[in-house]
Structure formats: C-alpha cells, structure tokens
Design a protein around this motif. Structure first.
Motif, short mmCIF file in Angstrom:
data_model
loop_
_atom_site.label_atom_id
_atom_site.label_comp_id
_atom_site.label_asym_id
_atom_site.label_seq_id
_atom_site.Cartn_x
_atom_site.Cartn_y
_atom_site.Cartn_z
N GLY A 16 40.47 -19.76 -49.68
CA GLY A 16 40.72 -18.90 -48.53
C GLY A 16 40.23 -19.53 -47.23
N LEU A 17 39.06 -20.18 -47.29
CA LEU A 17 38.56 -20.87 -46.09
C LEU A 17 39.47 -22.02 -45.69
CD1 LEU A 17 34.72 -20.90 -46.81
CD2 LEU A 17 35.94 -19.57 -45.07
N MET A 18 40.02 -22.72 -46.68
CA MET A 18 40.94 -23.82 -46.39
C MET A 18 42.22 -23.31 -45.75
SD MET A 18 40.31 -26.09 -49.84
CE MET A 18 41.55 -27.31 -49.51
N VAL A 19 42.74 -22.18 -46.23
CA VAL A 19 43.95 -21.60 -45.63
C VAL A 19 43.67 -21.14 -44.21
CG1 VAL A 19 45.52 -19.63 -45.77
CG2 VAL A 19 45.00 -20.94 -47.82
N LEU A 20 42.52 -20.51 -43.98
CA LEU A 20 42.17 -20.09 -42.62
C LEU A 20 42.05 -21.29 -41.69
CD1 LEU A 20 39.58 -17.26 -43.29
CD2 LEU A 20 41.89 -17.02 -42.39
N LYS A 21 41.46 -22.37 -42.16
CA LYS A 21 41.34 -23.59 -41.35
C LYS A 21 42.72 -24.14 -41.03
CE LYS A 21 38.95 -27.19 -39.84
NZ LYS A 21 37.96 -27.18 -38.82
N PHE A 22 43.64 -24.09 -42.00
CA PHE A 22 45.01 -24.57 -41.78
C PHE A 22 45.72 -23.73 -40.72
CE2 PHE A 22 49.55 -24.45 -42.84
CZ PHE A 22 49.86 -25.81 -42.72
N LEU A 23 45.43 -22.43 -40.70
CA LEU A 23 46.05 -21.53 -39.72
C LEU A 23 45.37 -21.59 -38.35
CD1 LEU A 23 46.63 -18.41 -41.97
CD2 LEU A 23 48.34 -20.06 -41.19
N GLY A 24 44.30 -22.37 -38.24
CA GLY A 24 43.62 -22.51 -36.96
C GLY A 24 42.49 -21.53 -36.75
#
Length: 96
Positions: A16-24
């Motif tokens: 989830g943290l990786m997805v949030l980082k990808f979304l900015g």
C-alpha cells in the motif's frame, strides 16, 4: 495472529505504501514523526523485560530524534511566555 497472518499484513502495508508513493502521495513525514515514539516505546518494553542497556539506548535515541520535531513547539511556548511577561510588566507599572 500467527506468523503467516503477520507477514501477510506486513506485505499489504508495504504494498500500500508503494502504491501511494507511485501515485505521488508520500507518507514519509508521518513515519518520521512516529519513529521516535516507536523507539521510545520499544525502549520502555526493553527496560520492563530486564534488557535495561538496550532499552535505555533506544529511549535516548528516540528522545534525540524527537528533539528537532518539538523545537518549533518549544519556541512557540517560549514566545508566548515572553509576551505574557512583557504584558505583566506593563500592568505593574504605576501611572502618576
């Protein structure tokens, strides 16, 4: 919670943290704010479980990590105290 459930929960959080980082969306400031409290908590647990040296080291490291984060708050408190001190000096002055 058994080992597989804990690992699954950890993988979900990391993903989830990786997805949030990808979304900015970066949550680094929250992690940097929570990390000193986590270290202090782990230190307290260590002291209670008779691992005093490691516990006190974690408490000291957590406290040093927390100092810069509360410096702004301490500065605000000092500024308010100075303002109140100045106002009290004006009100004590006798007018002739």
């Amino acid at each position: 919670m058994n080992g597989k459930s804990a690992l699954g929960a950890l993988l979900v959080v990391v993903g989830g943290l990786m997805v949030l980082k990808f979304l900015g969306i970066s949550l680094g400031w929250i992690i940097s704010l929570l990390m000193p409290f986590i270290l202090i908590g782990l230190g307290v647990v260590g002291v209670r479980n008779n691992s005093k040296t490691v516990g006190y080291i974690l408490i000291v490291v957590g406290a040093f990590m927390l100092l810069p984060k509360i410096a702004g708050f301490v500065t605000l408190i000092v500024a308010i105290a100075v303002i109140l001190w100045g106002i009290s000096m004006f009100s004590r002055q006798k007018r002739y």
